[in-house]
Write an enzyme that holds these catalytic residues in place. Structure first.
Site, PDB file in Angstrom:
ATOM      1  N   CYS A  43      -1.496  -3.908   2.970  1.00  0.00           N
ATOM      2  CA  CYS A  43      -2.373  -3.320   1.965  1.00  0.00           C
ATOM      3  C   CYS A  43      -1.774  -1.967   1.598  1.00  0.00           C
ATOM      4  CB  CYS A  43      -3.791  -3.160   2.507  1.00  0.00           C
ATOM      5  SG  CYS A  43      -4.900  -2.277   1.386  1.00  0.00           S
ATOM      6  N   CYS A  73      -5.730  -1.348  -5.922  1.00  0.00           N
ATOM      7  CA  CYS A  73      -5.005  -2.204  -4.978  1.00  0.00           C
ATOM      8  C   CYS A  73      -3.544  -1.791  -5.025  1.00  0.00           C
ATOM      9  CB  CYS A  73      -5.162  -3.676  -5.355  1.00  0.00           C
ATOM     10  SG  CYS A  73      -4.150  -4.788  -4.343  1.00  0.00           S
TER      11      CYS A  73
END
Length: 269
Positions: free
Chosen positions: A74, A208
Protein backbone atom coordinates in the site's frame (compact mmCIF):
# COMPACT_ATOMS: atom_id res chain seq x y z
CA UNK A 1 -8.11 -7.52 24.70
CA UNK A 2 -6.94 -3.94 25.22
CA UNK A 3 -4.26 -2.53 22.91
CA UNK A 4 -2.44 0.69 22.01
CA UNK A 5 -2.88 2.14 18.53
CA UNK A 6 -1.93 5.19 16.51
CA UNK A 7 -4.05 6.77 13.76
CA UNK A 8 -2.34 8.18 10.66
CA UNK A 9 -3.31 9.33 7.20
CA UNK A 10 -1.47 9.67 3.91
CA UNK A 11 -3.24 12.16 1.63
CA UNK A 12 -6.57 11.16 3.20
CA UNK A 13 -6.00 7.38 3.02
CA UNK A 14 -6.22 6.54 6.75
CA UNK A 15 -4.71 3.72 8.79
CA UNK A 16 -4.56 2.17 12.26
CA UNK A 17 -0.90 1.68 13.21
CA UNK A 18 0.22 -1.13 15.55
CA UNK A 19 3.65 -1.90 17.00
CA UNK A 20 4.21 -5.68 17.07
CA UNK A 21 8.01 -5.81 17.25
CA UNK A 22 7.70 -8.11 20.26
CA UNK A 23 5.62 -10.58 18.24
CA UNK A 24 2.93 -10.83 20.93
CA UNK A 25 0.01 -9.53 18.87
CA UNK A 26 -2.13 -11.90 16.81
CA UNK A 27 -5.32 -10.46 15.33
CA UNK A 28 -8.01 -12.35 13.46
CA UNK A 29 -9.52 -11.11 10.22
CA UNK A 30 -12.67 -10.21 12.16
CA UNK A 31 -10.72 -8.16 14.73
CA UNK A 32 -8.91 -6.24 11.99
CA UNK A 33 -12.21 -5.48 10.26
CA UNK A 34 -13.63 -4.30 13.61
CA UNK A 35 -10.68 -1.93 14.13
CA UNK A 36 -11.37 -0.41 10.71
CA UNK A 37 -15.14 -0.11 11.27
CA UNK A 38 -15.98 3.60 11.29
CA UNK A 39 -18.97 3.10 13.61
CA UNK A 40 -17.76 0.42 16.03
CA UNK A 41 -13.97 0.74 15.91
CA UNK A 42 -11.23 3.31 15.28
CA UNK A 43 -12.17 3.66 11.62
CA UNK A 44 -9.66 3.27 8.79
CA UNK A 45 -9.00 2.07 5.26
CA UNK A 46 -6.55 -0.49 6.66
CA UNK A 47 -4.26 -1.64 9.46
CA UNK A 48 -0.45 -1.39 9.34
CA UNK A 49 1.63 -3.56 11.67
CA UNK A 50 5.34 -3.05 12.46
CA UNK A 51 7.23 -6.30 12.87
CA UNK A 52 10.87 -7.32 13.21
CA UNK A 53 12.59 -7.77 9.85
CA UNK A 54 13.44 -11.26 8.65
CA UNK A 55 16.53 -10.20 6.66
CA UNK A 56 18.62 -7.02 6.58
CA UNK A 57 15.91 -4.33 6.50
CA UNK A 58 15.04 -2.17 9.51
CA UNK A 59 11.49 -3.50 9.87
CA UNK A 60 8.84 -5.67 8.27
CA UNK A 61 5.53 -4.15 7.18
CA UNK A 62 2.24 -6.08 7.32
CA UNK A 63 -0.77 -4.42 5.70
CA UNK A 64 -4.40 -5.47 6.10
CA UNK A 65 -7.32 -4.00 4.17
CA UNK A 66 -10.47 -2.89 5.95
CA UNK A 67 -12.08 -6.27 5.25
CA UNK A 68 -9.30 -7.97 7.26
CA UNK A 69 -7.52 -9.48 4.26
CA UNK A 70 -3.76 -9.03 3.91
CA UNK A 71 -2.39 -7.20 0.85
CA UNK A 72 1.11 -7.15 -0.57
CA UNK A 73 1.63 -3.39 -0.58
CA UNK A 74 0.00 0.00 0.00
CA UNK A 75 1.76 3.16 -1.20
CA UNK A 76 0.11 5.68 1.12
CA UNK A 77 0.28 3.14 3.93
CA UNK A 78 3.98 2.57 3.30
CA UNK A 79 4.66 6.30 3.72
CA UNK A 80 2.76 6.26 7.03
CA UNK A 81 4.58 3.08 8.02
CA UNK A 82 7.92 4.80 7.32
CA UNK A 83 6.98 7.86 9.39
CA UNK A 84 5.66 5.67 12.24
CA UNK A 85 8.80 3.51 12.22
CA UNK A 86 10.87 6.70 12.17
CA UNK A 87 9.17 7.71 15.41
CA UNK A 88 9.95 4.29 16.90
CA UNK A 89 13.61 5.06 16.11
CA UNK A 90 13.25 8.42 17.93
CA UNK A 91 13.26 10.28 14.59
CA UNK A 92 17.02 9.89 14.27
CA UNK A 93 17.32 8.19 10.88
CA UNK A 94 17.42 10.05 7.54
CA UNK A 95 16.04 6.99 5.77
CA UNK A 96 14.54 3.62 6.56
CA UNK A 97 13.97 0.26 4.87
CA UNK A 98 11.30 -2.36 5.38
CA UNK A 99 10.24 -5.69 3.96
CA UNK A 100 6.90 -6.23 2.25
CA UNK A 101 5.51 -9.15 0.21
CA UNK A 102 6.03 -6.88 -2.83
CA UNK A 103 9.75 -6.52 -2.07
CA UNK A 104 11.99 -4.37 0.09
CA UNK A 105 10.97 -0.71 0.23
CA UNK A 106 13.29 2.21 1.00
CA UNK A 107 12.00 5.53 2.29
CA UNK A 108 13.66 8.87 2.91
CA UNK A 109 12.29 11.87 4.76
CA UNK A 110 11.92 15.23 3.01
CA UNK A 111 10.51 17.64 5.57
CA UNK A 112 6.85 16.77 6.07
CA UNK A 113 6.88 14.43 3.07
CA UNK A 114 8.08 10.85 2.70
CA UNK A 115 9.66 9.64 -0.54
CA UNK A 116 9.29 5.91 -1.24
CA UNK A 117 11.52 3.93 -3.57
CA UNK A 118 8.91 1.60 -5.05
CA UNK A 119 9.39 -1.94 -6.31
CA UNK A 120 9.57 -2.27 -10.11
CA UNK A 121 6.17 -2.38 -11.85
CA UNK A 122 5.33 -5.59 -13.66
CA UNK A 123 2.58 -7.58 -15.42
CA UNK A 124 1.71 -4.81 -17.89
CA UNK A 125 -1.27 -5.53 -20.12
CA UNK A 126 -2.04 -3.50 -23.24
CA UNK A 127 -5.25 -1.46 -23.02
CA UNK A 128 -8.34 -3.38 -24.07
CA UNK A 129 -12.05 -2.54 -24.27
CA UNK A 130 -14.09 -3.92 -21.37
CA UNK A 131 -17.74 -3.56 -20.46
CA UNK A 132 -17.82 -1.88 -17.05
CA UNK A 133 -21.43 -1.78 -15.85
CA UNK A 134 -22.66 -0.87 -19.33
CA UNK A 135 -19.81 1.52 -20.14
CA UNK A 136 -17.25 0.36 -22.70
CA UNK A 137 -13.88 1.57 -21.40
CA UNK A 138 -10.31 1.13 -22.59
CA UNK A 139 -8.61 -0.48 -19.58
CA UNK A 140 -4.88 -0.57 -18.83
CA UNK A 141 -3.41 -2.94 -16.25
CA UNK A 142 -0.16 -2.99 -14.24
CA UNK A 143 1.01 -4.32 -10.89
CA UNK A 144 2.72 -1.60 -8.83
CA UNK A 145 2.96 -3.76 -5.71
CA UNK A 146 -0.70 -4.71 -6.00
CA UNK A 147 -2.82 -5.04 -9.17
CA UNK A 148 -4.29 -1.89 -10.73
CA UNK A 149 -6.60 -1.23 -13.64
CA UNK A 150 -6.35 2.30 -15.08
CA UNK A 151 -9.08 3.97 -17.14
CA UNK A 152 -8.55 7.41 -18.71
CA UNK A 153 -11.74 9.50 -18.83
CA UNK A 154 -12.70 12.96 -20.09
CA UNK A 155 -14.83 13.96 -17.09
CA UNK A 156 -13.72 12.48 -13.78
CA UNK A 157 -16.63 13.90 -11.79
CA UNK A 158 -19.13 12.21 -14.11
CA UNK A 159 -17.81 8.70 -13.40
CA UNK A 160 -19.89 6.48 -11.12
CA UNK A 161 -16.84 5.17 -9.26
CA UNK A 162 -18.78 2.81 -7.00
CA UNK A 163 -20.62 1.18 -9.90
CA UNK A 164 -17.83 1.08 -12.50
CA UNK A 165 -15.18 0.47 -9.85
CA UNK A 166 -16.95 -2.61 -8.53
CA UNK A 167 -17.50 -3.86 -12.10
CA UNK A 168 -13.75 -3.47 -12.77
CA UNK A 169 -12.64 -4.95 -9.44
CA UNK A 170 -14.68 -8.14 -10.03
CA UNK A 171 -14.35 -8.34 -13.82
CA UNK A 172 -13.59 -11.81 -15.17
CA UNK A 173 -10.55 -10.32 -16.94
CA UNK A 174 -8.89 -9.89 -13.53
CA UNK A 175 -10.07 -13.10 -11.87
CA UNK A 176 -9.52 -14.75 -9.50
CA UNK A 177 -7.95 -12.12 -7.21
CA UNK A 178 -9.52 -9.04 -8.77
CA UNK A 179 -7.96 -5.60 -9.08
CA UNK A 180 -8.05 -2.05 -7.81
CA UNK A 181 -9.73 0.36 -10.24
CA UNK A 182 -8.48 3.86 -11.07
CA UNK A 183 -10.27 6.50 -13.14
CA UNK A 184 -7.91 9.21 -14.37
CA UNK A 185 -8.34 12.57 -16.07
CA UNK A 186 -5.39 14.21 -17.83
CA UNK A 187 -5.49 17.91 -16.95
CA UNK A 188 -2.30 18.53 -18.92
CA UNK A 189 0.76 16.45 -19.72
CA UNK A 190 2.30 15.32 -16.44
CA UNK A 191 -0.65 16.59 -14.39
CA UNK A 192 -3.43 14.14 -13.50
CA UNK A 193 -6.50 13.84 -11.29
CA UNK A 194 -7.56 10.42 -10.02
CA UNK A 195 -10.39 8.59 -8.26
CA UNK A 196 -9.83 5.05 -6.96
CA UNK A 197 -12.02 2.12 -6.01
CA UNK A 198 -9.89 0.01 -3.65
CA UNK A 199 -10.02 -3.76 -3.47
CA UNK A 200 -10.45 -4.84 0.15
CA UNK A 201 -12.03 -1.54 1.13
CA UNK A 202 -14.72 -2.21 -1.50
CA UNK A 203 -15.38 1.45 -2.10
CA UNK A 204 -13.83 4.75 -3.13
CA UNK A 205 -11.01 6.08 -0.96
CA UNK A 206 -9.60 9.60 -0.75
CA UNK A 207 -6.24 8.38 -2.06
CA UNK A 208 -4.35 5.26 -3.12
CA UNK A 209 -0.57 5.49 -3.47
CA UNK A 210 0.00 2.44 -5.65
CA UNK A 211 -2.93 3.58 -7.79
CA UNK A 212 -1.29 6.99 -8.20
CA UNK A 213 1.88 5.25 -9.38
CA UNK A 214 -0.09 3.04 -11.79
CA UNK A 215 -1.86 6.09 -13.25
CA UNK A 216 1.36 8.06 -13.67
CA UNK A 217 3.15 5.19 -15.41
CA UNK A 218 0.16 4.43 -17.65
CA UNK A 219 0.11 8.13 -18.56
CA UNK A 220 3.81 8.00 -19.45
CA UNK A 221 3.39 4.81 -21.48
CA UNK A 222 0.24 5.94 -23.31
CA UNK A 223 0.72 9.70 -23.67
CA UNK A 224 4.50 9.97 -23.56
CA UNK A 225 4.64 12.06 -20.37
CA UNK A 226 8.06 12.51 -18.81
CA UNK A 227 9.08 12.31 -15.14
CA UNK A 228 7.93 13.72 -12.76
CA UNK A 229 4.14 13.33 -12.88
CA UNK A 230 1.86 15.11 -10.40
CA UNK A 231 -1.35 13.32 -9.42
CA UNK A 232 -4.15 15.04 -7.49
CA UNK A 233 -6.15 12.60 -5.37
CA UNK A 234 -9.78 12.85 -4.25
CA UNK A 235 -8.73 14.14 -0.82
CA UNK A 236 -7.16 17.21 -2.45
CA UNK A 237 -3.45 16.42 -1.98
CA UNK A 238 -1.04 16.09 -4.88
CA UNK A 239 1.45 13.23 -4.92
CA UNK A 240 4.56 13.14 -7.10
CA UNK A 241 5.75 10.12 -9.07
CA UNK A 242 9.23 9.99 -10.60
CA UNK A 243 10.68 7.24 -12.78
CA UNK A 244 13.30 6.29 -15.31
CA UNK A 245 12.25 4.86 -18.65
CA UNK A 246 14.18 1.72 -19.61
CA UNK A 247 13.22 0.39 -23.05
CA UNK A 248 9.45 -0.13 -22.77
CA UNK A 249 9.39 -0.32 -18.97
CA UNK A 250 10.07 1.79 -15.88
CA UNK A 251 12.69 1.61 -13.14
CA UNK A 252 13.69 3.70 -10.09
CA UNK A 253 10.06 4.59 -9.42
CA UNK A 254 9.41 6.88 -6.44
CA UNK A 255 6.25 8.14 -4.75
CA UNK A 256 6.40 11.30 -2.62
CA UNK A 257 3.68 12.75 -0.42
CA UNK A 258 2.52 13.46 3.13
CA UNK A 259 2.19 11.07 6.08
CA UNK A 260 0.53 12.62 9.11
CA UNK A 261 -0.18 11.52 12.68
CA UNK A 262 -3.80 12.13 13.75
CA UNK A 263 -4.12 10.71 17.28
CA UNK A 264 -3.23 7.77 19.49
CA UNK A 265 -5.14 5.82 22.10
CA UNK A 266 -6.18 2.46 23.51
CA UNK A 267 -9.03 0.29 22.35
CA UNK A 268 -10.73 -2.89 23.56
CA UNK A 269 -11.41 -5.39 20.77
Amino acid sequence: MEMDFWKMNGAGNDFVMLDNRQGLLSLSREQIARLCDRNRGVGADGVLVVETAVAAADFRMRYYNADGGEAEMCGNGARCFARFSHRLLNNEADSISFETPAGEIHARFEGENVCLQMSDPHSWQDPRPLDLAGQIRSVHFVNTGVPHAVVFVDDLDAVDVLKEGAATRYHVAFAPKGTNANFVQVEKSGDLAIRTYERGVEGETLACGTGVVAAALAHAKTHGASSPVQVRVRGGDSLQVTFQTVDADFREVTLTGPADFVFQGRIII
